[in-house]
Scaffold this active site. Sequence first.
Site, PDB file in Angstrom:
ATOM      1  N   ASP A 206       0.850  -1.192   0.000  1.00  0.00           N
ATOM      2  CA  ASP A 206       0.000   0.000   0.000  1.00  0.00           C
ATOM      3  C   ASP A 206       0.883   1.240   0.000  1.00  0.00           C
ATOM      4  O   ASP A 206       1.866   1.326   0.766  1.00  0.00           O
ATOM      5  CB  ASP A 206      -0.904  -0.002   1.234  1.00  0.00           C
ATOM      6  CG  ASP A 206      -1.963   1.079   1.169  1.00  0.00           C
ATOM      7  OD1 ASP A 206      -3.036   0.809   0.601  1.00  0.00           O
ATOM      8  OD2 ASP A 206      -1.717   2.196   1.682  1.00  0.00           O
ATOM      9  N   ASN A 214      -2.630  13.004  -3.611  1.00  0.00           N
ATOM     10  CA  ASN A 214      -3.742  13.458  -4.451  1.00  0.00           C
ATOM     11  C   ASN A 214      -4.227  14.845  -4.036  1.00  0.00           C
ATOM     12  O   ASN A 214      -4.474  15.717  -4.885  1.00  0.00           O
ATOM     13  CB  ASN A 214      -4.899  12.455  -4.373  1.00  0.00           C
ATOM     14  CG  ASN A 214      -4.763  11.333  -5.378  1.00  0.00           C
ATOM     15  OD1 ASN A 214      -4.120  11.469  -6.413  1.00  0.00           O
ATOM     16  ND2 ASN A 214      -5.344  10.186  -5.065  1.00  0.00           N
ATOM     17  N   ASP A 223      -1.950   9.649 -10.342  1.00  0.00           N
ATOM     18  CA  ASP A 223      -1.955   8.613 -11.376  1.00  0.00           C
ATOM     19  C   ASP A 223      -0.531   8.261 -11.795  1.00  0.00           C
ATOM     20  O   ASP A 223      -0.204   7.086 -12.030  1.00  0.00           O
ATOM     21  CB  ASP A 223      -2.756   9.078 -12.593  1.00  0.00           C
ATOM     22  CG  ASP A 223      -4.260   9.106 -12.340  1.00  0.00           C
ATOM     23  OD1 ASP A 223      -4.691   8.573 -11.296  1.00  0.00           O
ATOM     24  OD2 ASP A 223      -4.995   9.657 -13.177  1.00  0.00           O
ATOM     25  N   GLU A 249      -4.901   2.408  -4.116  1.00  0.00           N
ATOM     26  CA  GLU A 249      -3.440   2.546  -4.056  1.00  0.00           C
ATOM     27  C   GLU A 249      -2.801   1.286  -3.527  1.00  0.00           C
ATOM     28  O   GLU A 249      -1.695   1.310  -2.995  1.00  0.00           O
ATOM     29  CB  GLU A 249      -3.046   3.746  -3.183  1.00  0.00           C
ATOM     30  CG  GLU A 249      -3.378   3.611  -1.717  1.00  0.00           C
ATOM     31  CD  GLU A 249      -4.763   4.150  -1.346  1.00  0.00           C
ATOM     32  OE1 GLU A 249      -4.946   4.469  -0.166  1.00  0.00           O
ATOM     33  OE2 GLU A 249      -5.636   4.243  -2.221  1.00  0.00           O
TER      34      GLU A 249
END
Length: 329
Positions: A206, A214, A223, A249
């Site tokens: 993770d 973000n 991204d 993620e």
Amino acid sequence: MPKKLDPPAYQAPPSDTAQTLLALFHAQAEVSRLGEREQLFSSLLESVNAVLWAFDWETRQVLYVSPAFERIFGRQAALVLSDYNEWRDAVYPDDLAHAERSMADVLVNGAVEDREYRIINAAGEVRWLSDKCYLKHRDDDDNRVIIVGIAEDITEKKQLERELQRLATTDVLTQSSNRRHFFECARQAFDDARADGTPLSFLLLDIDDFKLINDSYGHQQGDQVLQRIADSGKSALRRGDLFGRVGGEEFAAVFPGCTREVAEQIAERLQREIQRLSFSHGQKPYCVTVSQGLTSLDEGDEGLESLFARADEAMYQAKRQGKNQIVLG
């Protein structure tokens, strides 16, 4: 008194020359009709983008190939008619045994309609054929067996199937396996390991503080992080390992035939690869880290879910212990 009519003049039967001319006329008309039919048949064969063929099983001789043979195979028809090995040489080496075995099946079944194999044409291109074949004639007196078939070029169909398969199994953003496909393959790897008694390891990964990335730098930057993490996974893992994006993620990996010790080495290599990545937003550089949970197959594991649960718990323990580390479960 009505006028008396003279009797019709006597007509001699046609001479031999006249009869011959009449016969020639009829013959010419028939030849013309046959020629028209033959021309029509030839035109039809020219327009069909599939190879019609006939093969003598006993003599191993190709008796006929239609004009499409030269277009699809890129080889002269005269060569394959004189030497059956011209066809064998055109078949993709890995498919030759299947192509010959499936044609032999027609002797038992009378027809084989699900026969597909690859060829390499004269230009070096690999093409896919759907080559249906049928038992046409068996002469019990001389044991002559004729097999006929129709070979259609299905390369474009195969390419479309591959693309649809890729879209169905691949995460569009990272080009790694999507969640559904990853777990299908992982379950198969688990079943194989249980059946064969071989080791298997399972990894969950993770990205640390991904929401902050973000929120701070935008989803386009997020991204890019996902894409580069996926690239690192593909480069760090071994051939035959499974790697996929299983959440926003979150990524997972399965290591078939891999002990816990070897799997830990791979996870450490992946950790280092990711730590070396550098990103920037405007003039501001930043790095990312990941937390990993790693576990291996135990005797008591009855399903992949057991490994997933242990790896998940280990990964969250890595988060609680400060992130950017690997925890074994």
